[in-house]
Design a protein around this motif. Structure first.
Motif, PDB file in Angstrom:
ATOM      1  N   SER A   1       0.827  -1.209   0.000  1.00 40.47           N
ATOM      2  CA  SER A   1       0.000   0.000   0.000  1.00 40.47           C
ATOM      3  C   SER A   1       0.854   1.249   0.000  1.00 40.47           C
ATOM      4  CB  SER A   1      -0.888   0.032   1.245  1.00 40.47           C
ATOM      5  OG  SER A   1      -1.695  -1.105   1.307  1.00 40.47           O
ATOM      6  N   HIS A   2       0.197   2.329  -0.312  1.00 38.97           N
ATOM      7  CA  HIS A   2       0.803   3.648  -0.198  1.00 38.97           C
ATOM      8  C   HIS A   2      -0.317   4.628   0.129  1.00 38.97           C
ATOM      9  CE1 HIS A   2      -0.648   3.414  -4.335  1.00 38.97           C
ATOM     10  NE2 HIS A   2      -0.812   4.711  -4.261  1.00 38.97           N
ATOM     11  N   GLY A   3       0.058   5.789   0.573  1.00 42.30           N
ATOM     12  CA  GLY A   3      -0.955   6.790   0.868  1.00 42.30           C
ATOM     13  C   GLY A   3      -0.348   7.996   1.532  1.00 42.30           C
TER      14      GLY A   3
ATOM     15  N   ALA B   1       3.909   4.857   6.577  1.00 43.14           N
ATOM     16  CA  ALA B   1       4.395   4.524   7.920  1.00 43.14           C
ATOM     17  C   ALA B   1       4.374   5.765   8.808  1.00 43.14           C
ATOM     18  CB  ALA B   1       5.797   3.936   7.851  1.00 43.14           C
ATOM     19  N   ALA B   2       4.809   6.880   8.271  1.00 42.36           N
ATOM     20  CA  ALA B   2       4.806   8.134   9.049  1.00 42.36           C
ATOM     21  C   ALA B   2       3.385   8.517   9.441  1.00 42.36           C
ATOM     22  CB  ALA B   2       5.460   9.249   8.245  1.00 42.36           C
ATOM     23  N   MET B   3       2.457   8.361   8.518  1.00 40.17           N
ATOM     24  CA  MET B   3       1.060   8.688   8.785  1.00 40.17           C
ATOM     25  C   MET B   3       0.499   7.802   9.900  1.00 40.17           C
ATOM     26  SD  MET B   3      -1.793   8.964   5.807  1.00 40.17           S
ATOM     27  CE  MET B   3      -1.733   7.231   5.393  1.00 40.17           C
ATOM     28  N   LEU B   4       0.849   6.527   9.888  1.00 44.27           N
ATOM     29  CA  LEU B   4       0.373   5.615  10.929  1.00 44.27           C
ATOM     30  C   LEU B   4       0.944   5.991  12.292  1.00 44.27           C
ATOM     31  CD1 LEU B   4       0.570   2.262   8.962  1.00 44.27           C
ATOM     32  CD2 LEU B   4      -1.493   3.534   9.565  1.00 44.27           C
ATOM     33  N   HIS B   5       2.188   6.427  12.310  1.00 47.96           N
ATOM     34  CA  HIS B   5       2.785   6.880  13.576  1.00 47.96           C
ATOM     35  C   HIS B   5       2.046   8.109  14.114  1.00 47.96           C
ATOM     36  CE1 HIS B   5       6.130   4.148  14.129  1.00 47.96           C
ATOM     37  NE2 HIS B   5       6.389   4.240  12.846  1.00 47.96           N
TER      38      HIS B   5
ATOM     39  N   GLN C   1       0.696  -0.448  17.134  1.00 49.33           N
ATOM     40  CA  GLN C   1       2.124  -0.411  16.887  1.00 49.33           C
ATOM     41  C   GLN C   1       2.387  -0.743  15.425  1.00 49.33           C
ATOM     42  OE1 GLN C   1       4.480  -1.992  20.048  1.00 49.33           O
ATOM     43  NE2 GLN C   1       6.201  -2.439  18.716  1.00 49.33           N
ATOM     44  N   VAL C   2       3.428  -0.122  14.872  1.00 46.08           N
ATOM     45  CA  VAL C   2       3.836  -0.328  13.487  1.00 46.08           C
ATOM     46  C   VAL C   2       5.020  -1.300  13.459  1.00 46.08           C
ATOM     47  CG1 VAL C   2       4.769   0.815  11.430  1.00 46.08           C
ATOM     48  CG2 VAL C   2       3.012   1.956  12.801  1.00 46.08           C
ATOM     49  N   PHE C   3       4.989  -2.224  12.505  1.00 50.31           N
ATOM     50  CA  PHE C   3       6.036  -3.238  12.336  1.00 50.31           C
ATOM     51  C   PHE C   3       6.482  -3.300  10.881  1.00 50.31           C
ATOM     52  CE2 PHE C   3       3.571  -4.497  15.973  1.00 50.31           C
ATOM     53  CZ  PHE C   3       4.522  -4.931  16.888  1.00 50.31           C
TER      54      PHE C   3
END
Length: 136
Positions: free
Chosen positions: A62-64, A99-103, A119-121
């Motif tokens: 994915s991307h976004g 990943a940055a957005m999820l953080h 948490q991101v993995f």
């Protein structure tokens, strides 16, 4: 593998694994708030779903990129569905904007932190073990 042009549209699916007591989600293409909300609502309607299930969401294909108002809108949705059952949401993602957005979502979701731990993995097996509570 989808053609490059197909990656503009979000595709998602899920499966419920009673043996693992986990909801597994797979998303590919461009991640949208509306798409994620629809997928979460669809999974919650599944007869095998139960409140408080932990989940592993695989976003490696994915991307976004959301602006802050979209990020807040998704956080508001999380607050709305949080309930009272403790659970863990593990998100597997490649390094980058998603990943940055999820953080950021994790950081601004502090009001549900006692109920939904996120948490991101970068590795799916580690995410699965964490979601099951086998590791911290």
């Amino acid at each position: 593998m989808p053609h490059r042009q197909d990656m503009r549209h979000m595709e998602s699916g899920f499966s419920l694994h009673e043996a693992d007591d986990l909801l597994y989600i797979h998303v590919r293409g461009e991640v949208t708030v509306d798409g994620l909300i629809e997928m979460v609502q669809r999974s919650r309607r599944d007869p095998a779903f139960r409140d408080g299930m932990s989940s592993v969401c695989d976003l490696r294909e994915s991307h976004g990129h959301w602006d802050y108002s979209e990020t807040q809108r998704y956080r508001d949705f999380i607050v709305h569905i949080a309930g009272v059952h403790k659970r863990r949401w593990a998100m597997v993602v490649q390094p980058g904007a998603l990943a940055a957005m999820l953080h950021v979502i994790i950081l601004i979701s502090d009001q549900v932190r006692d109920v939904i731990e996120m948490q991101v993995f970068d590795h799916p097996e580690k995410a699965r073990r964490w979601a099951r509570g086998e590791i911290d």
